[in-house]
Design a protein around this motif. Structure first.
Motif, PDB file in Angstrom:
ATOM      1  N   GLU A   2       0.849  -1.167  -0.120  1.00  0.00           N
ATOM      2  CA  GLU A   2      -0.039  -0.011   0.073  1.00  0.00           C
ATOM      3  C   GLU A   2       0.956   1.240   0.106  1.00  0.00           C
ATOM      4  OE1 GLU A   2      -3.467   0.547   0.478  1.00  0.00           O
ATOM      5  OE2 GLU A   2      -4.010  -1.596   0.169  1.00  0.00           O
ATOM      6  N   PRO A   3       0.341   2.272  -0.671  1.00  0.00           N
ATOM      7  CA  PRO A   3       1.375   3.623  -0.750  1.00  0.00           C
ATOM      8  C   PRO A   3       0.882   4.162   0.664  1.00  0.00           C
ATOM      9  CG  PRO A   3      -0.564   3.804  -2.136  1.00  0.00           C
ATOM     10  CD  PRO A   3      -0.640   2.160  -1.697  1.00  0.00           C
ATOM     11  N   THR A   4       2.117   4.893   1.169  1.00  0.00           N
ATOM     12  CA  THR A   4       2.157   5.651   2.129  1.00  0.00           C
ATOM     13  C   THR A   4       1.355   6.957   2.083  1.00  0.00           C
ATOM     14  OG1 THR A   4       4.152   4.629   3.033  1.00  0.00           O
ATOM     15  CG2 THR A   4       3.236   6.713   4.098  1.00  0.00           C
ATOM     16  N   VAL A   5       0.373   7.347   2.715  1.00  0.00           N
ATOM     17  CA  VAL A   5      -0.397   8.480   2.753  1.00  0.00           C
ATOM     18  C   VAL A   5       0.287   9.456   3.689  1.00  0.00           C
ATOM     19  CG1 VAL A   5      -2.762   9.733   2.951  1.00  0.00           C
ATOM     20  CG2 VAL A   5      -2.332   7.209   2.100  1.00  0.00           C
ATOM     21  N   HIS A   6       0.750  10.595   3.340  1.00  0.00           N
ATOM     22  CA  HIS A   6       1.220  11.462   3.921  1.00  0.00           C
ATOM     23  C   HIS A   6       0.116  12.813   4.414  1.00  0.00           C
ATOM     24  CE1 HIS A   6       5.217   9.965   3.606  1.00  0.00           C
ATOM     25  NE2 HIS A   6       5.054   9.896   2.656  1.00  0.00           N
ATOM     26  N   PRO A   7       0.103  12.953   5.618  1.00  0.00           N
ATOM     27  CA  PRO A   7      -0.780  14.261   6.095  1.00  0.00           C
ATOM     28  C   PRO A   7      -0.340  15.268   5.797  1.00  0.00           C
ATOM     29  CG  PRO A   7      -0.149  12.926   8.127  1.00  0.00           C
ATOM     30  CD  PRO A   7       0.825  12.387   6.667  1.00  0.00           C
ATOM     31  N   PHE A   8      -0.992  16.287   5.354  1.00  0.00           N
ATOM     32  CA  PHE A   8      -0.644  17.778   5.041  1.00  0.00           C
ATOM     33  C   PHE A   8       0.490  18.214   6.059  1.00  0.00           C
ATOM     34  CE2 PHE A   8      -2.725  21.744   3.216  1.00  0.00           C
ATOM     35  CZ  PHE A   8      -2.179  21.488   2.062  1.00  0.00           C
ATOM     36  N   SER A   9       0.001  17.747   7.370  1.00  0.00           N
ATOM     37  CA  SER A   9       1.001  18.614   8.397  1.00  0.00           C
ATOM     38  C   SER A   9       2.478  18.037   8.154  1.00  0.00           C
ATOM     39  CB  SER A   9       0.526  18.033   9.763  1.00  0.00           C
ATOM     40  OG  SER A   9       0.448  16.792   9.597  1.00  0.00           O
ATOM     41  N   GLU A  10       2.785  16.921   7.658  1.00  0.00           N
ATOM     42  CA  GLU A  10       4.102  16.315   7.358  1.00  0.00           C
ATOM     43  C   GLU A  10       4.902  17.302   6.385  1.00  0.00           C
ATOM     44  OE1 GLU A  10       4.578  12.097   7.133  1.00  0.00           O
ATOM     45  OE2 GLU A  10       3.440  11.712   8.842  1.00  0.00           O
ATOM     46  N   LEU A  11       3.979  17.594   5.239  1.00  0.00           N
ATOM     47  CA  LEU A  11       4.662  18.405   4.223  1.00  0.00           C
ATOM     48  C   LEU A  11       4.938  19.671   4.692  1.00  0.00           C
ATOM     49  CD1 LEU A  11       5.316  18.807   1.375  1.00  0.00           C
ATOM     50  CD2 LEU A  11       3.286  19.373   0.875  1.00  0.00           C
ATOM     51  N   ALA A  13       5.843  20.360   7.800  1.00  0.00           N
ATOM     52  CA  ALA A  13       6.955  20.004   8.482  1.00  0.00           C
ATOM     53  C   ALA A  13       8.266  19.953   8.044  1.00  0.00           C
ATOM     54  CB  ALA A  13       6.935  18.842   9.764  1.00  0.00           C
ATOM     55  N   GLN A  14       8.313  19.018   6.799  1.00  0.00           N
ATOM     56  CA  GLN A  14       9.370  18.957   5.896  1.00  0.00           C
ATOM     57  C   GLN A  14       9.796  20.407   5.168  1.00  0.00           C
ATOM     58  OE1 GLN A  14      11.316  16.115   4.687  1.00  0.00           O
ATOM     59  NE2 GLN A  14       9.940  15.022   6.252  1.00  0.00           N
ATOM     60  N   LEU A  15       8.903  21.041   4.830  1.00  0.00           N
ATOM     61  CA  LEU A  15       9.034  22.421   4.526  1.00  0.00           C
ATOM     62  C   LEU A  15       9.598  23.291   5.581  1.00  0.00           C
ATOM     63  CD1 LEU A  15       6.167  22.811   2.139  1.00  0.00           C
ATOM     64  CD2 LEU A  15       8.416  22.777   1.444  1.00  0.00           C
ATOM     65  N   GLY A  16       9.603  22.957   6.694  1.00  0.00           N
ATOM     66  CA  GLY A  16      10.086  23.922   7.776  1.00  0.00           C
ATOM     67  C   GLY A  16       9.130  25.151   8.202  1.00  0.00           C
ATOM     68  N   LEU A  17       7.866  24.757   7.947  1.00  0.00           N
ATOM     69  CA  LEU A  17       6.836  25.767   8.213  1.00  0.00           C
ATOM     70  C   LEU A  17       5.856  25.252   9.577  1.00  0.00           C
ATOM     71  CD1 LEU A  17       5.704  26.308   4.727  1.00  0.00           C
ATOM     72  CD2 LEU A  17       6.848  27.760   5.598  1.00  0.00           C
ATOM     73  N   PRO A  18       5.447  26.187  10.151  1.00  0.00           N
ATOM     74  CA  PRO A  18       4.382  25.635  11.203  1.00  0.00           C
ATOM     75  C   PRO A  18       3.516  24.607  10.726  1.00  0.00           C
ATOM     76  CG  PRO A  18       4.493  27.817  11.262  1.00  0.00           C
ATOM     77  CD  PRO A  18       5.183  27.502  10.009  1.00  0.00           C
ATOM     78  N   ASN A  19       3.216  23.377  11.491  1.00  0.00           N
ATOM     79  CA  ASN A  19       2.573  22.461  10.561  1.00  0.00           C
ATOM     80  C   ASN A  19       1.391  22.081  11.572  1.00  0.00           C
ATOM     81  OD1 ASN A  19       3.961  21.174  12.947  1.00  0.00           O
ATOM     82  ND2 ASN A  19       4.131  19.378  11.964  1.00  0.00           N
ATOM     83  N   ASP A  20       0.798  22.984  12.536  1.00  0.00           N
ATOM     84  CA  ASP A  20      -0.433  22.740  12.920  1.00  0.00           C
ATOM     85  C   ASP A  20      -1.456  23.450  12.436  1.00  0.00           C
ATOM     86  OD1 ASP A  20       0.550  25.336  13.504  1.00  0.00           O
ATOM     87  OD2 ASP A  20      -0.679  25.551  15.276  1.00  0.00           O
ATOM     88  N   ALA A  21      -2.609  23.099  12.585  1.00  0.00           N
ATOM     89  CA  ALA A  21      -3.893  23.320  11.770  1.00  0.00           C
ATOM     90  C   ALA A  21      -4.023  25.094  11.722  1.00  0.00           C
ATOM     91  CB  ALA A  21      -5.349  22.995  12.327  1.00  0.00           C
ATOM     92  N   ALA A  22      -3.753  25.630  12.733  1.00  0.00           N
ATOM     93  CA  ALA A  22      -3.633  27.339  12.288  1.00  0.00           C
ATOM     94  C   ALA A  22      -2.610  27.624  11.754  1.00  0.00           C
ATOM     95  CB  ALA A  22      -3.381  27.707  13.979  1.00  0.00           C
ATOM     96  N   GLY A  23      -1.413  27.021  11.806  1.00  0.00           N
ATOM     97  CA  GLY A  23      -0.214  27.718  11.140  1.00  0.00           C
ATOM     98  C   GLY A  23      -0.553  27.486   9.554  1.00  0.00           C
ATOM     99  N   ILE A  24      -1.095  26.117   9.240  1.00  0.00           N
ATOM    100  CA  ILE A  24      -1.186  25.682   7.909  1.00  0.00           C
ATOM    101  C   ILE A  24      -2.295  26.606   7.314  1.00  0.00           C
ATOM    102  CG2 ILE A  24      -2.198  23.901   6.369  1.00  0.00           C
ATOM    103  CD1 ILE A  24      -1.088  21.857   8.365  1.00  0.00           C
ATOM    104  N   VAL A  68       1.622  17.271  -2.349  1.00  0.00           N
ATOM    105  CA  VAL A  68       2.109  18.632  -2.803  1.00  0.00           C
ATOM    106  C   VAL A  68       0.945  18.924  -3.749  1.00  0.00           C
ATOM    107  CG1 VAL A  68       3.889  19.261  -4.775  1.00  0.00           C
ATOM    108  CG2 VAL A  68       4.811  17.840  -2.683  1.00  0.00           C
ATOM    109  N   ASP A  69       0.399  18.036  -4.394  1.00  0.00           N
ATOM    110  CA  ASP A  69      -0.745  18.491  -5.324  1.00  0.00           C
ATOM    111  C   ASP A  69      -1.888  19.168  -4.558  1.00  0.00           C
ATOM    112  OD1 ASP A  69       0.661  17.804  -7.682  1.00  0.00           O
ATOM    113  OD2 ASP A  69      -0.455  15.936  -7.893  1.00  0.00           O
TER     114      ASP A  69
END
Length: 79
Positions: A2-11, A13-24, A68-69
């Protein structure tokens, strides 16, 4: 396998941005709408490292390409 599904918050975090709901939400609200003629990874608000990460993940890793999409679509939606 099965492909891994990454949550939006992980992306974020990878980008070095706030990854909580309010930050996103805040990031998307402050940068949307991204003009249709600007590729996501070429948007002026990314650092060179962030742009490279987006470019690589979209091309090389199908698991991350989905997220990313999703970011691309979120940034193109009118606020």
């Amino acid at each position: 396998m099965e492909p891994t599904v990454h949550p939006f918050s992980e992306l974020f975090a990878q980008l070095g941005l706030p990854n909580d709901a309010a930050g996103i939400r805040g990031f998307i609200a402050s940068h949307a709408p991204l003009p249709e003629d600007v590729r996501l990874e070429e948007a002026p608000f990314w650092s060179p490292a962030q742009a490279q990460l987006l470019r690589e993940e979209r091309i090389e890793d199908a698991d991350w390409a989905i997220v990313v999409d999703q970011l691309n679509l979120a940034l193109r939606a009118p606020t």
